[in-house]
Structure formats: C-alpha cells, structure tokens
Design a protein around this motif. Structure first.
Motif, PDB file in Angstrom:
ATOM      1  N   MET A  69      -2.642  10.218  -4.120  1.00 28.54           N
ATOM      2  CA  MET A  69      -1.940  10.557  -5.362  1.00 28.54           C
ATOM      3  C   MET A  69      -2.477   9.670  -6.492  1.00 28.54           C
ATOM      4  O   MET A  69      -2.326   8.455  -6.457  1.00 28.54           O
ATOM      5  N   LYS A  70      -3.082  10.285  -7.475  1.00 27.59           N
ATOM      6  CA  LYS A  70      -3.748   9.541  -8.552  1.00 27.59           C
ATOM      7  C   LYS A  70      -2.778   8.741  -9.422  1.00 27.59           C
ATOM      8  O   LYS A  70      -3.175   7.758 -10.036  1.00 27.59           O
ATOM      9  N   THR A  71      -1.513   9.146  -9.491  1.00 26.23           N
ATOM     10  CA  THR A  71      -0.551   8.448 -10.348  1.00 26.23           C
ATOM     11  C   THR A  71       0.129   7.277  -9.641  1.00 26.23           C
ATOM     12  O   THR A  71       0.763   6.456 -10.299  1.00 26.23           O
ATOM     13  N   LEU A  72       0.000   7.194  -8.311  1.00 26.59           N
ATOM     14  CA  LEU A  72       0.683   6.138  -7.567  1.00 26.59           C
ATOM     15  C   LEU A  72       0.055   4.782  -7.872  1.00 26.59           C
ATOM     16  O   LEU A  72      -1.143   4.588  -7.712  1.00 26.59           O
ATOM     17  N   GLN A  73       0.896   3.839  -8.301  1.00 25.30           N
ATOM     18  CA  GLN A  73       0.434   2.496  -8.635  1.00 25.30           C
ATOM     19  C   GLN A  73       0.929   1.447  -7.635  1.00 25.30           C
ATOM     20  O   GLN A  73       0.270   0.426  -7.448  1.00 25.30           O
ATOM     21  N   GLU A  74       2.101   1.700  -7.035  1.00 26.93           N
ATOM     22  CA  GLU A  74       2.651   0.745  -6.077  1.00 26.93           C
ATOM     23  C   GLU A  74       3.318   1.474  -4.916  1.00 26.93           C
ATOM     24  O   GLU A  74       3.969   2.501  -5.109  1.00 26.93           O
ATOM     25  N   TYR A  75       3.133   0.886  -3.736  1.00 23.36           N
ATOM     26  CA  TYR A  75       3.760   1.383  -2.513  1.00 23.36           C
ATOM     27  C   TYR A  75       4.460   0.186  -1.899  1.00 23.36           C
ATOM     28  O   TYR A  75       3.814  -0.819  -1.568  1.00 23.36           O
ATOM     29  N   VAL A  76       5.782   0.279  -1.757  1.00 22.50           N
ATOM     30  CA  VAL A  76       6.593  -0.842  -1.302  1.00 22.50           C
ATOM     31  C   VAL A  76       7.194  -0.538   0.065  1.00 22.50           C
ATOM     32  O   VAL A  76       7.765   0.541   0.275  1.00 22.50           O
ATOM     33  N   LEU A  77       7.060  -1.506   0.973  1.00 26.57           N
ATOM     34  CA  LEU A  77       7.646  -1.407   2.305  1.00 26.57           C
ATOM     35  C   LEU A  77       8.653  -2.538   2.453  1.00 26.57           C
ATOM     36  O   LEU A  77       8.307  -3.707   2.277  1.00 26.57           O
ATOM     37  N   ILE A  78       9.900  -2.167   2.772  1.00 27.00           N
ATOM     38  CA  ILE A  78      10.966  -3.152   2.879  1.00 27.00           C
ATOM     39  C   ILE A  78      11.455  -3.196   4.321  1.00 27.00           C
ATOM     40  O   ILE A  78      11.805  -2.162   4.898  1.00 27.00           O
ATOM     41  N   ASP A  79      11.504  -4.383   4.888  1.00 30.69           N
ATOM     42  CA  ASP A  79      11.959  -4.575   6.268  1.00 30.69           C
ATOM     43  C   ASP A  79      13.478  -4.482   6.308  1.00 30.69           C
ATOM     44  O   ASP A  79      14.162  -5.101   5.481  1.00 30.69           O
ATOM     45  N   ALA A  80      14.021  -3.723   7.240  1.00 29.96           N
ATOM     46  CA  ALA A  80      15.471  -3.574   7.370  1.00 29.96           C
ATOM     47  C   ALA A  80      16.060  -4.541   8.389  1.00 29.96           C
ATOM     48  O   ALA A  80      17.278  -4.553   8.594  1.00 29.96           O
ATOM     49  N   GLU A  81      15.206  -5.360   9.022  1.00 26.76           N
ATOM     50  CA  GLU A  81      15.701  -6.265  10.061  1.00 26.76           C
ATOM     51  C   GLU A  81      15.567  -7.735   9.687  1.00 26.76           C
ATOM     52  O   GLU A  81      16.075  -8.599  10.386  1.00 26.76           O
ATOM     53  N   LYS A  82      14.860  -8.012   8.588  1.00 28.17           N
ATOM     54  CA  LYS A  82      14.752  -9.382   8.072  1.00 28.17           C
ATOM     55  C   LYS A  82      14.342  -9.299   6.607  1.00 28.17           C
ATOM     56  O   LYS A  82      13.900  -8.252   6.132  1.00 28.17           O
ATOM     57  N   ILE A  83      14.502 -10.409   5.876  1.00 33.55           N
ATOM     58  CA  ILE A  83      14.173 -10.408   4.450  1.00 33.55           C
ATOM     59  C   ILE A  83      12.658 -10.485   4.284  1.00 33.55           C
ATOM     60  O   ILE A  83      12.050 -11.538   4.476  1.00 33.55           O
ATOM     61  N   SER A  84      12.074  -9.356   3.964  1.00 35.12           N
ATOM     62  CA  SER A  84      10.632  -9.253   3.810  1.00 35.12           C
ATOM     63  C   SER A  84      10.304  -7.947   3.079  1.00 35.12           C
ATOM     64  O   SER A  84      10.808  -6.881   3.446  1.00 35.12           O
ATOM     65  N   LEU A  85       9.472  -8.050   2.047  1.00 36.14           N
ATOM     66  CA  LEU A  85       9.081  -6.893   1.250  1.00 36.14           C
ATOM     67  C   LEU A  85       7.582  -7.001   0.997  1.00 36.14           C
ATOM     68  O   LEU A  85       7.103  -8.035   0.542  1.00 36.14           O
ATOM     69  N   ASP A  86       6.846  -5.945   1.307  1.00 31.74           N
ATOM     70  CA  ASP A  86       5.410  -5.881   1.040  1.00 31.74           C
ATOM     71  C   ASP A  86       5.166  -4.856  -0.057  1.00 31.74           C
ATOM     72  O   ASP A  86       5.555  -3.688   0.075  1.00 31.74           O
ATOM     73  N   CYS A  87       4.543  -5.304  -1.133  1.00 33.87           N
ATOM     74  CA  CYS A  87       4.195  -4.415  -2.232  1.00 33.87           C
ATOM     75  C   CYS A  87       2.684  -4.258  -2.250  1.00 33.87           C
ATOM     76  O   CYS A  87       1.952  -5.232  -2.429  1.00 33.87           O
ATOM     77  N   PHE A  88       2.232  -3.030  -2.054  1.00 31.40           N
ATOM     78  CA  PHE A  88       0.810  -2.716  -2.175  1.00 31.40           C
ATOM     79  C   PHE A  88       0.607  -2.173  -3.587  1.00 31.40           C
ATOM     80  O   PHE A  88       1.263  -1.218  -3.991  1.00 31.40           O
ATOM     81  N   ARG A  89      -0.307  -2.799  -4.317  1.00 36.42           N
ATOM     82  CA  ARG A  89      -0.531  -2.452  -5.721  1.00 36.42           C
ATOM     83  C   ARG A  89      -2.011  -2.190  -5.921  1.00 36.42           C
ATOM     84  O   ARG A  89      -2.855  -2.965  -5.471  1.00 36.42           O
ATOM     85  N   ILE A  90      -2.317  -1.101  -6.617  1.00 31.08           N
ATOM     86  CA  ILE A  90      -3.715  -0.783  -6.882  1.00 31.08           C
ATOM     87  C   ILE A  90      -4.196  -1.624  -8.072  1.00 31.08           C
ATOM     88  O   ILE A  90      -3.500  -1.735  -9.075  1.00 31.08           O
ATOM     89  N   ASN A  91      -5.356  -2.245  -7.916  1.00 31.17           N
ATOM     90  CA  ASN A  91      -5.866  -3.080  -9.008  1.00 31.17           C
ATOM     91  C   ASN A  91      -6.770  -2.253  -9.933  1.00 31.17           C
ATOM     92  O   ASN A  91      -6.988  -1.058  -9.706  1.00 31.17           O
ATOM     93  N   ASP A  92      -7.296  -2.889 -10.966  1.00 27.85           N
ATOM     94  CA  ASP A  92      -8.102  -2.167 -11.953  1.00 27.85           C
ATOM     95  C   ASP A  92      -9.449  -1.692 -11.409  1.00 27.85           C
ATOM     96  O   ASP A  92     -10.152  -0.930 -12.055  1.00 27.85           O
ATOM     97  N   LYS A  93      -9.800  -2.121 -10.174  1.00 31.60           N
ATOM     98  CA  LYS A  93     -11.028  -1.651  -9.532  1.00 31.60           C
ATOM     99  C   LYS A  93     -10.742  -0.543  -8.516  1.00 31.60           C
ATOM    100  O   LYS A  93     -11.633  -0.119  -7.783  1.00 31.60           O
ATOM    101  N   GLY A  94      -9.471  -0.110  -8.430  1.00 25.06           N
ATOM    102  CA  GLY A  94      -9.099   0.951  -7.503  1.00 25.06           C
ATOM    103  C   GLY A  94      -8.890   0.484  -6.079  1.00 25.06           C
ATOM    104  O   GLY A  94      -8.878   1.297  -5.159  1.00 25.06           O
ATOM    105  N   ILE A  95      -8.701  -0.819  -5.891  1.00 29.86           N
ATOM    106  CA  ILE A  95      -8.486  -1.375  -4.549  1.00 29.86           C
ATOM    107  C   ILE A  95      -7.020  -1.749  -4.400  1.00 29.86           C
ATOM    108  O   ILE A  95      -6.424  -2.380  -5.291  1.00 29.86           O
ATOM    109  N   TRP A  96      -6.438  -1.365  -3.266  1.00 32.61           N
ATOM    110  CA  TRP A  96      -5.040  -1.679  -2.989  1.00 32.61           C
ATOM    111  C   TRP A  96      -4.926  -3.113  -2.484  1.00 32.61           C
ATOM    112  O   TRP A  96      -5.582  -3.478  -1.515  1.00 32.61           O
ATOM    113  N   GLU A  97      -4.084  -3.900  -3.151  1.00 35.02           N
ATOM    114  CA  GLU A  97      -3.868  -5.293  -2.793  1.00 35.02           C
ATOM    115  C   GLU A  97      -2.439  -5.489  -2.306  1.00 35.02           C
ATOM    116  O   GLU A  97      -1.501  -4.903  -2.860  1.00 35.02           O
TER     117      GLU A  97
END
Length: 189
Positions: free
Chosen positions: A129-157
C-alpha cells in the motif's frame, strides 16, 4: 483466524457480496476466506484505548480513525483484512463504504496465534500500500509496542517501545506515553 468454506475459492467481487450477508467477519486472501475469531479482553481494551486516543487527537483534521470493523483492501482485488485500528487521511477514503484502501497507519494487537502472521505475511501484504507510513504491532501479554516506519529511502525501520517510553506516531503527528494503550489492561497470568 480459521479457514472456512472447505477450500472453495471466490473472486474478490464474490467475497465482497457474500460477506455482506454473513454473521461474522471474514478476511480474504488469494481467493480464500478466513473467519475472524474473537479476541481477548486485553486485546479489545488495547485497541479501544488507542482508537479512542487517535479519534480525539485527529478531531478537526481530515484524518479518521477506525476500529476492527473497518475492512482494508490492499488493492481493489484484495487481500482484505480487518486491522484492529486503522487511520486514513486520504481523500479517496472519505467516501468509502465497503473498505478503506489508502491508510497511513495500521495497528494490529498481537495474540500468540496471530503474531507470526501479523509480523510476516500480513506485513508483506500491507507494505504494498503506497500510502501506508506506519505499521504498529502491540503486544497484548506484556508492555511492548513495535512501530515499523518507512523512511525517506523507502526502507521500513523498526522503532520499538517498552514500559515507560513515549511513543511517536509520525504519520499522524501523535506522541503519547505507552501506558495510554495499556490503561485498565490486566495481563494473563
């Protein structure tokens, strides 16, 4: 998520018409439909906490936040998923009736049975999806959140957050303490 219809394949249009008459939601992937099973109370609380905060944060803007009943189409022909939280700021989604197609933020709350799929194949699909900028995964069993963000070079960090951290969602210019998403959440013992 469990497979259904004994391997019967559907076209995207057949799926969209068929699902309108079903009592539960189904995701559509490569011609197959998969029943969406219910989540846990912590899962639901986490999604509601974030969706509520996003709705308040976005009030008065052109962006809109949605919860689990909002279907997202990677393309007009699928796959079709039901993320736990999704935000679209795209004018093309303003008139959407059946599904959103241009989100900037997608959030999945993880469960042990879906974590590998959400981190793997589903993320591969969403990245189309060309408009997607962030994909967030939230753990439901402990406090932990991973945010995948596309950078200006098109690489997901990966931007990981843990207890005590301030989360930054750049796609919607929203900063909040990670504790916000875990408010009133009781973890499994």
């Amino acid at each position: 998520m469990v497979a259904s219809l004994d391997g019967k394949y559907m076209t995207p249009q057949e799926y969209l018409e068929w699902e309108e008459h079903q009592d539960i939601k189904y995701e559509y992937i490569n011609g197959e439909v998969f029943a969406m099973t219910g989540g846990t109370i912590p899962h639901t609380s986490i999604a509601l906490n974030l969706a509520s905060a996003l709705k308040s944060h976005l009030r008065g803007s052109y962006c809109r936040a949605f919860m689990a009943d909002a279907k997202v189409g990677v393309t007009e022909n699928g796959p079709f998923h039901y993320p736990d939280v999704v935000v679209s700021c795209d004018e093309r989604d303003r008139q959407a009736i059946k599904f959103l197609q241009y989100p900037c933020l997608i959030v999945e709350v993880l469960s042990p049975s879906t974590e590998a799929y959400d981190r793997g194949r589903k993320f591969i699909q969403y990245r189309r999806m060309k408009t997607l900028q962030e994909y967030v995964l939230i753990d439901a069993e402990k406090i932990s959140l991973d945010c995948f963000r596309i950078n200006d070079k098109g690489i997901w960090e990966l931007h990981p957050y843990e207890e005590g951290d301030e989360v930054n969602l750049t796609s919607v210019d929203f900063n909040f303490p990670i504790s916000l998403v875990y408010e009133d959440v009781q973890f499994p013992t």
